[in-house]
Scaffold this active site. Structure first.
Site, PDB file in Angstrom:
ATOM      1  N   ASP B  15      10.938  21.397 -14.876  1.00  0.00           N
ATOM      2  CA  ASP B  15       9.875  20.608 -15.193  1.00  0.00           C
ATOM      3  C   ASP B  15      10.319  19.173 -15.081  1.00  0.00           C
ATOM      4  O   ASP B  15      11.267  18.622 -15.759  1.00  0.00           O
ATOM      5  CB  ASP B  15       9.274  20.882 -16.626  1.00  0.00           C
ATOM      6  CG  ASP B  15       8.203  19.999 -17.073  1.00  0.00           C
ATOM      7  OD1 ASP B  15       6.865  20.169 -16.780  1.00  0.00           O
ATOM      8  OD2 ASP B  15       8.732  18.994 -17.481  1.00  0.00           O
ATOM      9  N   ASP B 113       4.456  18.026 -11.165  1.00  0.00           N
ATOM     10  CA  ASP B 113       5.808  17.930 -11.865  1.00  0.00           C
ATOM     11  C   ASP B 113       6.420  19.205 -12.179  1.00  0.00           C
ATOM     12  O   ASP B 113       7.565  19.010 -13.080  1.00  0.00           O
ATOM     13  CB  ASP B 113       5.768  16.872 -12.834  1.00  0.00           C
ATOM     14  CG  ASP B 113       4.807  17.447 -14.200  1.00  0.00           C
ATOM     15  OD1 ASP B 113       4.184  18.542 -13.591  1.00  0.00           O
ATOM     16  OD2 ASP B 113       4.661  16.703 -14.864  1.00  0.00           O
ATOM     17  N   GLU B 114       6.131  20.304 -11.591  1.00  0.00           N
ATOM     18  CA  GLU B 114       6.581  21.673 -12.160  1.00  0.00           C
ATOM     19  C   GLU B 114       6.922  22.352 -10.927  1.00  0.00           C
ATOM     20  O   GLU B 114       5.886  22.668 -10.048  1.00  0.00           O
ATOM     21  CB  GLU B 114       5.747  22.432 -13.003  1.00  0.00           C
ATOM     22  CG  GLU B 114       6.401  22.590 -14.539  1.00  0.00           C
ATOM     23  CD  GLU B 114       5.542  23.203 -15.339  1.00  0.00           C
ATOM     24  OE1 GLU B 114       4.391  22.529 -15.908  1.00  0.00           O
ATOM     25  OE2 GLU B 114       5.934  24.335 -16.074  1.00  0.00           O
TER      26      GLU B 114
END
Lengths: 80, 421
Positions: B15, B113-114
Site C-alpha cells: 500500500d 495505491d494498493e
C-alpha cells in the site's frame, strides 16, 4: 478472486497497466553481424535460384514475427 | 483449528502511504514525509473536499473528507489541485517495478495505491524470507520514486491485507507478517469489528444484535447462524474471522456480463427538469461511448437520482429495454420514463446511469419490422463521431446543447475519475 475485485473507478489505470505488461513481453531488436547478414543473404539467393522453401522470421515493433508461407507474402524491396 | 489443509502461500499486499498527497509532493520536489500538503478537488472552491493529505498534515487533524475551509491558511501548509494523470502514471510505474519480482498472473492491482502479489513461485529468486523480499520491494520503490510504501504478508490474501491495515501501516519497519498461528493473538484482537476488512458499520450493528461484539466471538460463533442472518456472505465473514481465504490471485474472476456506469454529484441543486434531462443525456452519451468502445450492447438501464441535502432521499430504479443497444437515442427514452415515473420534483443534487446485462455487439438480434438500413446508418454515424473524439479529444464534437450554461459535459471531459487531470 471475486471478493477481491477492484472497484475500478478509473479505467485509465488498468489500460496503462496492460501496456506495462505487454511491454514486458517485448524483446530488444536483434543486432546482426556483417557475417550473419551475408549468411542470410546467401541463403535467400540460393533459395531464390533453386526454388527451395525458406522459413522466415523478422523483427517488428518489439516482437519476432513469423511469416506464414501459405497466406502471407513478405514484400522484399531491395534485392540489389 | 487445523490449518494444515489451508492454502499456505506467500502473499504480499503493498500500500502506498498517502499516495495522492505524496505524488503531489514529489512532483514539486518536496519530501512527502516532511511536508504538510493537502490535495483538494479545486483550490478555488472553499467547500472543496480534501482528497488526500500527507502524514504530517493528518497529524493536525486534516484528513480525507475534510473541507478546504478547515485547513488553516499557513505558509507551511501547501494546498494543491489534484494531478490525476500523474497519479495514474506513478501507480503504473510502481506496478512495473513490482512486476520485476512476479509474473503478471501473480500480480493484482487492487486500487490505484494498493496491490497484491503472490510471491510463492519467485521468492527464492530474490530473497530468503518473505519479509526480506517485502523490504527489498519497498526499498526499490522508495529509491526510484521517493514514495513510501508499507507491506503486509500472509499465507492468503485476507491475512496479507489485515496485517497491512492493522500492523504494517503503524509499524516503524513498514512490514508485518501474520501467519495462521498468529490468528488468536493478532486477528482476534482487532477492535472495533468495523475496522476489519469487509465488515461495515451496518454489518457490525447486525452482528451486535446477534450478540457478537468481537472478531473472536465471530470466529467461534456458529456458521449456520451467520448464514441464516447474512446468506452466502455469512459464511464468508465467518471464514475471514478465522483468517481463512481460498482466493488465488491467478484465478482471474471474469464476470459473465459487465456493467458500465457513470455518476456525478452536481455543483448546485437542479430544479428544472429540462436541465436535468440534458445532464442525463450527456451522462448517457458518455456511457454509450464506453459501451461502443468495448463493442457491447446493453439490455437494462439503471437510473439513480439523489435529491438535495435539504430534502434528502432519492431513488434508484432499473428498466429492461425492448431491444439491446449502445446508442443514446435508443436508450434515452427509457431513461426519461424512469425519471418521470419516480421523480418527486424535488431539487436534484446527484445523478447516475448504469447500463447492464451486456452482450457482444455482433450477437445482436434484429427486430422483424425494423429498418435495417436506418440502423446501420445510425451505427455508422456513432462510429464516425467516436473516431473523431478518439483522435481529437472528447470536446472536439459535442451536442449543441452542451454549450448551454447548465451543461457539465465540457468541464467533465477535462477530468479523470471526476478530478482535475
Amino acid at each position: 478472486m471475486k471478493k477481491w475485485r477492484p472497484f475500478a473507478s478509473m479505467p485509465e489505470q488498468y489500460i496503462g497497466l496492460q501496456e506495462v505488461i505487454n511491454k514486458q513481453l517485448e524483446v530488444a531488436q536483434p543486432l546482426l553481424t556483417e557475417e550473419q547478414m551475408e549468411q542470410i543473404n546467401f541463403t535467400l539467393i540460393e533459395a531464390l535460384y533453386t526454388n527451395k522453401q525458406v522459413y522466415l522470421t523478422y523483427y517488428k515493433k518489439g516482437f519476432i514475427q513469423f511469416v506464414d508461407s501459405l497466406g502471407n507474402y513478405l514484400p522484399v524491396i531491395d534485392l540489389a | 483449528m487445523d490449518y494444515g489443509q489451508l492454502p499456505n502461500r506467500v502473499i504480499i499486499c503493498i500500500d502506498m502511504k498517502s499516495f495522492f498527497a505524496s505524488v503531489s509532493c514529489v512532483i514539486r520536489r518536496l519530501d512527502p514525509l516532511k511536508t504538510k500538503l493537502a490535495v483538494v478537488g479545486d483550490v478555488k472552491r472553499s467547500g472543496s473536499v480534501v482528497l488526500a493529505a500527507t502524514p504530517l498534515l493528518k497529524k493536525e487533524g486534516i484528513k480525507t473528507g475534510s473541507r478546504l475551509f478547515d485547513i488553516p491558511k499557513r505558509k507551511d501548509i501547501h494546498v494543491v489541485n489534484p494531478s490525476m494523470e500523474r497519479y495514474i502514471k506513478a501507480s503504473n510505474y510502481i506496478s512495473s517495478l513490482v512486476l520485476q519480482y512476479v509474473a503478471p498472473e501473480d500480480f493484482h492491482a487492487y486500487s490505484i495505491d494498493e496491490l497484491f502479489i503472490d510471491a510463492t513461485a519467485s521468492l527464492h529468486l530474490f530473497a530468503r524470507t518473505p519479509e526480506e523480499l517485502a523490504h527489498r520491494i519497498l526499498h526499490e520503490i522508495y529509491r526510484k520514486t521517493r514514495l513510501t510504501a508499507t507491506a503486509g504478508i500472509g499465507p492468503n490474501l485476507l491475512l496479507a491485507k489485515v496485517s497491512l491495515d492493522h500492523e504494517a501501516k503503524h509499524s516503524p519497519t513498514g512490514v508485518a507478517y501474520w501467519r495462521y498461528e498468529d490468528i488468536p493473538f493478532k486477528l482476534w484482537s482487532i477492535h472495533p469489528m468495523k475496522g476489519f476488512w469487509g465488515i461495515s458499520s451496518a454489518t457490525e450493528r447486525r452482528l451486535n444484535r446477534l450478540g457478537i461484539y468481537t472478531i473472536k466471538e465471530l470466529a467461534l460463533s456458529s456458521k449456520e447462524m451467520l448464514q441464516k442472518e447474512f446468506g452466502v456472505l455469512g459464511e464468508e465473514i465467518h471464514q475471514h474471522a478465522n483468517g481463512i481465504d481460498f482466493s488465488r490471485i491467478s484465478d482471474v474472476y471474469i464476470p459473465s456480463s459487465r456493467s458500465f456506469g457513470k455518476s456525478q454529484i452536481l455543483f448546485r441543486d437542479y430544479t428544472s427538469r429540462k436541465e436535468v434531462e440534458l445532464l442525463l443525456l450527456e451522462l448517457l452519451d458518455d456511457v454509450c461511448f464506453r459501451l461502443r468502445m468495448h463493442q457491447v450492447v446493453a439490455q437494462t438501464i439503471h437510473l439513480s437520482i439523489g435529491y438535495s441535502k435539504q430534502t434528502g432521499g432519492g431513488f434508484s430504479r432499473q428498466k429492461k429495454m425492448g431491444r439491446v443497444s449502445n446508442l443514446s437515442q435508443d436508450i434515452f427514452p427509457y431513461c426519461l420514463t424512469i425519471l418521470h415515473t419516480h421523480d418527486s420534483g424535488m431539487p436534484i443534487r446527484s445523478i447516475g446511469i448504469s447500463l447492464s446485462n451486456t452482450s457482444i455487439q455482433e450477437e445482436e438480434q434484429m427486430g422483424l419490422f425494423e429498418d435495417i438500413d436506418q440502423r446501420d446508418r445510425a451505427y455508422a454515424l456513432a462510429k464516425t463521431i467516436d473516431e473523431i473524439r478518439l483522435r481529437y479529444g472528447k470536446n472536439s464534437v459535442l451536442r449543441a446543447s452542451s454549450y448551454l450554461d447548465h451543461s457539465t459535459a465540457r468541464y467533465r471531459n477535462g477530468l479523470i475519475g471526476g478530478h482535475k487531470k
